[in-house]
Design a protein around this motif. Structure first.
Motif, mmCIF file in Angstrom:
data_model
loop_
_atom_site.group_PDB
_atom_site.id
_atom_site.type_symbol
_atom_site.label_atom_id
_atom_site.label_comp_id
_atom_site.label_asym_id
_atom_site.label_seq_id
_atom_site.Cartn_x
_atom_site.Cartn_y
_atom_site.Cartn_z
ATOM 1 N N TRP A 64 0.856 -1.179 0.000
ATOM 2 C CA TRP A 64 0.000 0.000 0.000
ATOM 3 C C TRP A 64 0.897 1.235 0.000
ATOM 4 O O TRP A 64 1.863 1.317 0.771
ATOM 5 N N ARG A 113 0.984 5.699 -0.370
ATOM 6 C CA ARG A 113 0.286 6.974 -0.288
ATOM 7 C C ARG A 113 0.928 7.915 -1.299
ATOM 8 O O ARG A 113 2.165 7.928 -1.463
ATOM 9 N N THR A 122 4.861 7.079 -1.418
ATOM 10 C CA THR A 122 5.390 6.751 -0.101
ATOM 11 C C THR A 122 4.848 5.389 0.296
ATOM 12 O O THR A 122 3.632 5.201 0.354
ATOM 13 N N SER A 123 5.741 4.445 0.543
ATOM 14 C CA SER A 123 5.305 3.108 0.940
ATOM 15 C C SER A 123 4.765 3.141 2.364
ATOM 16 O O SER A 123 5.405 3.672 3.275
ATOM 17 N N LEU A 124 3.578 2.590 2.545
ATOM 18 C CA LEU A 124 2.956 2.541 3.870
ATOM 19 C C LEU A 124 3.166 1.187 4.530
ATOM 20 O O LEU A 124 3.610 1.095 5.670
ATOM 21 N N SER A 174 1.211 -0.576 11.137
ATOM 22 C CA SER A 174 2.136 0.518 11.383
ATOM 23 C C SER A 174 1.327 1.689 11.916
ATOM 24 O O SER A 174 0.559 2.316 11.188
ATOM 25 N N LEU A 193 -2.332 2.430 10.978
ATOM 26 C CA LEU A 193 -2.631 1.686 9.756
ATOM 27 C C LEU A 193 -2.504 0.190 9.980
ATOM 28 O O LEU A 193 -1.572 -0.267 10.644
ATOM 29 N N ILE A 197 -7.643 2.410 8.367
ATOM 30 C CA ILE A 197 -7.076 3.618 8.949
ATOM 31 C C ILE A 197 -7.910 3.975 10.168
ATOM 32 O O ILE A 197 -9.127 4.219 10.050
ATOM 33 N N ASP A 238 -4.399 12.826 6.663
ATOM 34 C CA ASP A 238 -4.463 11.552 5.944
ATOM 35 C C ASP A 238 -5.006 11.733 4.528
ATOM 36 O O ASP A 238 -5.008 10.787 3.728
ATOM 37 N N TYR A 250 -4.501 6.771 -2.116
ATOM 38 C CA TYR A 250 -3.937 5.524 -1.613
ATOM 39 C C TYR A 250 -3.978 4.475 -2.729
ATOM 40 O O TYR A 250 -5.035 4.190 -3.288
#
Lengths: 110, 114
Positions: A35, A37, A45-47, A59, A62, A77, A84, A88
């Motif tokens: 996933w 963002r 940006t890796s979530l 994380s 999340l 979320i 936020d 996504y």
């Protein structure tokens, strides 16, 4: 051919709400699912990354789950905040490439 | 440690011209992949390189080419630019080509073709 679907394309929620973003894929032969963002005009940006042998990853606020057999993943979320707000994207990895969905644009209203 | 870097950040080209985009991977990463993201769509895979060899190619015309250098940096070249090539071009690096390794993305190069 792998196809990744994210529905709906856009979502608007009030601040503080818990929400779930869905992702489905057609071929279960994957190495992992990520996933990301993406803020407007910016990179990715890796979530969270879930390996194919895993069921979920967490994380902070999340949590992402993976059901490879049914071709589904969810991103949960908790207690959403205006910060936020972003798009996504989920992506599945098979061989050399990632296959992405079109993304869900989330707007969190103050 | 520095992440994946890409240059330039933005550029504007005219139809028919040629463009070169550059990517430097995270130190120690030997694999570089390129993706194209058109506005409103998810990124589409273009190429993957590992140890200077092409290891994967997406469904893009021959106008798109790439190469990887001994220091593992990479260039993406696009010839005879079309309006439809306007997009965000993303570079990602990973330790190796195995699917178990995470890909880390750079900030992208925004290409506008007029």
């Amino acid at each position: 051919k792998q196809e990744v679907t994210q529905i709906p394309a856009a979502l608007s929620v009030p601040e503080g709400e818990n929400l779930v973003l869905n992702c489905s894929f057609t071929d279960s032969a994957i190495y992992n699912l990520q996933w990301f963002r993406q803020d407007p005009g910016k990179g990715l940006t890796s979530l969270l990354l879930i390996q194919s042998s895993q069921r979920e990853q967490t994380s902070g606020r999340l949590n992402a789950s993976l059901d490879k057999s049914s071709g589904r993943s969810t991103l949960y979320i908790a207690a959403s905040q205006p910060g936020d707000s972003a798009t996504y994207l989920c992506a599945v990895r098979a061989n050399s490439k990632l296959t992405f969905g079109k993304g869900i644009t989330l707007s969190v209203r103050p | 440690d520095a992440g994946v870097t890409q240059s330039p950040t933005h550029l504007i080209k005219t139809r028919g011209q040629h463009v070169t985009l550059r990517c430097s991977p995270i130190s120690g990463h030997k694999s570089v992949s390129w993706y194209q993201q058109v506005l409103g769509q998810g990124p589409q895979f273009i190429f993957q390189y590992y140890e200077k060899e092409e290891r994967g190619r997406g469904n893009f015309p021959d106008r798109f080419s790439a190469r990887q250098f001994p220091n593992y940096s990479s260039e993406l070249n696009v010839n005879a630019l079309l309006l439809g090539d306007s997009a965000l071009y993303l570079c990602a690096s990973s330790l190796a080509t195995s699917g178990a390794y995470e890909q880390y993305f750079g900030p992208g190069t925004r290409l506008t073709v007029t």
